[in-house]
Write an enzyme that holds these catalytic residues in place. Structure first.
Site, short mmCIF file in Angstrom:
data_model
loop_
_atom_site.label_atom_id
_atom_site.label_comp_id
_atom_site.label_asym_id
_atom_site.label_seq_id
_atom_site.Cartn_x
_atom_site.Cartn_y
_atom_site.Cartn_z
N HIS A 133 0.74 -1.40 -0.19
CA HIS A 133 0.06 0.16 -0.26
C HIS A 133 0.90 1.03 0.34
CE1 HIS A 133 -3.33 -2.15 0.71
NE2 HIS A 133 -3.10 -2.34 1.68
N ASP A 145 -2.93 -10.72 -1.58
CA ASP A 145 -3.48 -10.56 -0.60
C ASP A 145 -4.52 -10.18 -0.82
OD1 ASP A 145 -2.08 -8.23 2.48
OD2 ASP A 145 -3.73 -7.55 1.11
N HIS A 167 -5.86 -7.19 0.21
CA HIS A 167 -6.66 -5.95 0.09
C HIS A 167 -5.48 -5.28 -1.24
CE1 HIS A 167 -6.80 -6.07 4.65
NE2 HIS A 167 -7.70 -5.01 4.64
N ASP A 176 -4.12 -12.54 4.32
CA ASP A 176 -4.98 -11.99 4.84
C ASP A 176 -6.15 -13.30 3.86
OD1 ASP A 176 -5.12 -10.28 2.66
OD2 ASP A 176 -4.62 -8.65 4.01
N TYR A 214 -3.97 -11.69 9.62
CA TYR A 214 -4.08 -11.20 11.34
C TYR A 214 -4.75 -12.38 11.58
CZ TYR A 214 -3.07 -7.14 8.35
OH TYR A 214 -1.45 -6.82 7.02
C1 X5A Z 1 -0.92 -4.85 4.30
C2 X5A Z 1 -2.07 -5.10 4.93
C3 X5A Z 1 -4.45 -4.02 5.24
C4 X5A Z 1 -4.83 -1.88 5.63
C5 X5A Z 1 -6.33 -2.21 6.57
C6 X5A Z 1 -6.53 -0.92 6.28
N1 X5A Z 1 -2.93 -4.01 5.10
N2 X5A Z 1 -7.99 -0.78 6.90
O1 X5A Z 1 -2.91 -5.96 4.83
ZN ZN Z 2 -3.93 -7.01 3.32
#
Ligand code: X5A
Ligand code: ZN
Length: 470
Positions: free
Chosen positions: A196, A233, A235, A326, A366
Site C-alpha cells: 500500500h 493479499d 486488499h 489475509d 492477521y
Molecule cells: C498489508 C495489509 C491492510 C490495511 C487495512 C487498513 N494492510 N484498514 O494487509
Molecule cells: Zn492485506
C-alpha cells in the site's frame, strides 16, 4: 540463520582425480608437491567454470535452493499506542515456528537481510518522504502518533525506519540471488508489509513498497525487461498499481476483496475495468471479489482462466508475489474461505514462469494460524514438494462474474484471452505445410518459436482406417 547459501554449498570436485594420500616410496617430495598443486589448480578451475556457467541461460536448470530471509529485527516494529494492533510482531514469529514445526526451515538456505540504501528506497519513493521517515527514528511517541495520523491506517515506531529498510533490503538480496541463479526461488518473512506504500506516503500498515522497489531494482541492477507482480493479499495493492500503471514492463495482477468499493481502500481504481494507462494499458489487471467467502475453486479458476494465459503470453523474467495471507480462511479482515493448501497450488502454478524465478514477500495476514499455514504451504511448494489435494468444489457465480468482467476488460490487449471468449483461432496462426517444398537450412530457433505451439494435422490421416472392422 547465519549460513550464507554460497557457504552451504560444497565445492565441486572431479571424481576422476586420484586420492593424493598415496605415499609410495621413491617419489620425491617435489613430485608430490607438484601433484598437490595441480589438483588444487584443477578444482579451482572447476569452481570458476561452475560459477561462470551459472551466469549463462543454459545453466539455469542447475539453480537449486529456496532462499529464506528472516531476522529477529522484524519483530522490533510495533505500535506503541495500541499493543493489540493486528499488524503485530507475532506474525513473523508464527510463520518461523510453523516452518520449524514442519521441518521446512532447515531445507531452505538462510539469506542474511540487509538494509536498503537511500538510493534503493528512492527507486519508488520521493526524497522528502524518505527523509521524513528517517527523521522518525529520534521522535517521541507523541510526535510519532501525530506523524502517523497524516496517513491512512499507519503507525510508526522509532525502529520502524530501520526495520522497514531491512524488509526492502531482504527482498533485494533475494532478487540478486535468483537473478544470478545462486538460488532457484525464495520467501521473505519480513514486516512491515509494503504493497500500500506510495511515492510520497505511508498507507495501510506499509511504509516502503518492498515489492515495487524490488521490481525496479531487478530492472536496473539485473537488466530484467519484464516483471510479473502477483498480489493475492486480500486488499488491493494500490501502491504497486500506481507505481507501474503507465509501464508495460511490469504486469501487475491483483485479486482482492472489493464489494463494489465497500471494502478498504474503497477505490474505484481497484475495479475490474481499470487496466492501466498510456503505454501501460493492459498491464494492470484487477480481479475484484464482490462477495466474501471465496473458496479454493474461485482462486484456482481465476489463475487458470485469467492470470496464467496472460502471464504465459507476457513471458516474465522474474515473478514477485505480494504474498498476504489475509485471504486465507480464518482471517478476520479477509473473511475468505480459501485454504492454506490453495496457496501451495497457486505458488506451484507460478513456478512454471520465468524459469522458476519466483520470490514471495509477506504482506498482510492477521490470523496467526492462517498466516503461518499459508506461508508454510507456499514454502513447501517452492521447495518442490507435491501439492496437497484440494477439496473439489465449483467456483461461485459471483467469482465467475468478476473473472468474466476482468477478461472482458482485458481481451482487447491479450490474444491468449481471446480463445476463451469462443472466438475462432486466427487463420494466420496455422502455418500450412506445403508438400514437396524443401525448406531445409534455417534451423536456429526464432524468438517467435518459443511462443508458438506446433500442431501437426493432415486430413489424409483419415484414410488410414480398418476396412473390415469399422
Ligand atoms: C498489508 C495489509 C491492510 C490495511 C487495512 C487498513 N494492510 N484498514 O494487509
Ligand atoms: Zn492485506
Amino acid at each position: 540463520m547465519d549460513t550464507k547459501p554460497s557457504g552451504a554449498r560444497p565445492a565441486r570436485r572431479s571424481p576422476r582425480l586420484p586420492n593424493s594420500n598415496s605415499n609410495a616410496q621413491g617419489r620425491s617430495e617435489e613430485l608430490k608437491e607438484a601433484k598437490r598443486k595441480g589438483k588444487m589448480d584443477r578444482s579451482k578451475g572447476e569452481d570458476e567454470l561452475v560459477a561462470q556457467l551459472k551466469h549463462l541461460e543454459v545453466s539455469r536448470s542447475l539453480a537449486s535452493g529456496t532462499g529464506l530471509v528472516h531476522s529477529e529485527e522484524f519483530t522490533r516494529h510495533n505500535c506503541l499506542w495500541d499493543p493489540s494492533h493486528p499488524e503485530c510482531p507475532d506474525r513473523v514469529t508464527a510463520i518461523m515456528e510453523e516452518l520449524e514445526r514442519r521441518d521446512l526451515r532447515p531445507r531452505c538456505l538462510a539469506v542474511e537481510p540487509r538494509e536498503a540504501t537511500e538510493q534503493e528506497l528512492r527507486l519508488v519513493h520521493k526524497k522528502d518522504y524518505v527523509d521524513l521517515m528517517r527523521k522518525t527514528q529520534t521522535m517521541s511517541e507523541k510526535e510519532l502518533q501525530t506523524i502517523s495520523e497524516n496517513y491512512d491506517s499507519v503507525y510508526i515506531h522509532p525502529d520502524s525506519f530501520r526495520v522497514a529498510s531491512l524488509a526492502v533490503g531482504s527482498l533485494l538480496e533475494l532478487v540478486d540471488k535468483v537473478m544470478t541463479s545462486e538460488l532457484r526461488n525464495g520467501f521473505s518473512v519480513s514486516r512491515p508489509p509494503g504493497h500500500h506504500a506510495q511515492f510520497d506516503q505511508a498507507n495501510g500498515y506499509c511504509l516502503f513498497n518492498n515489492v515495487a522497489i524490488a521490481t525496479r531494482y531487478a530492472q536496473r541492477q539485473h537488466r530484467v525487461k519484464r516483471v510479473l507482480v502477483v498480489d493475492w493479499d486480500v486488499h488491493h495493492g494500490q501502491g504497486i498499481q500506481y507505481a507501474f500503471e503507465e509501464d508495460p514492463s511490469v504486469l501487475y495482477f491483483s485479486v482482492h476483496r472489493y464489494e463494489k468499493a465497500g471494502f478498504w481502500p474503497h477505490l474505484q481504481a481497484s475495479d475490474g475495468p481499470v487496466a492501466g494507462s498510456g503505454a501501460g494499458l493492459g498491464y494492470t489487471i484487477n480481479l475484484p471479489w464482490n462477495k466474501t467467502g471465496m473458496t479454493d475453486a474461485d482462486y484456482i479458476t481465476a489463475f487458470q482462466h485469467l492470470l496464467l494465459p496472460v502471464a504465459y503470453q507476457f513471458q516474465p523474467q522474474l515473478v514477485l508475489v505480494a504474498a498476504g495471507f489475509d485471504c486465507v480462511r480464518g482471517d478476520p479482515k479477509g473473511e475468505m474461505e480459501a485454504t492454506p493448501q490453495c496457496f501451495s497450488v497457486l505458488t506451484r502454478m507460478l513456478m512454471g514462469l520465468a524459469e522458476g524465478r519466483v520470490l514471495l514477500a509477506l504482506e498482510g495476514g492477521y490470523n496467526l494460524r492462517s498466516t503461518a499455514e499459508g506461508a508454510a504451504a507456499c514454502v513447501s511448494s517452492l521447495l518442490g514438494d507435491p501439492c496437497p489435494p484440494l477439496s473439489s468444489s465449483s467456483p461461485s457465480l459471483s467469482a465467475l462474474t468478476s473473472i468474466s468482467e476482468t477478461i472482458s476488460a482485458h481481451y482487447p490487449y491479450w490474444s491468449r484471452l481471446q480463445v476463451l471468449e469462443g472466438g475462432p483461432l486466427a487463420d494466420d496462426v496455422v502455418i500450412r505445410h506445403k508438400a514437396n517444398e524443401d525448406q531445409v537450412g534455417e534451423t536456429s530457433p526464432s524468438p517467435l518459436g518459443v511462443m508458438t505451439t506446433g500442431l501437426a494435422y493432415d486430413e489424409r490421416m483419415m484414410e488410414h482406417l480398418n476396412l473390415w472392422d469399422r
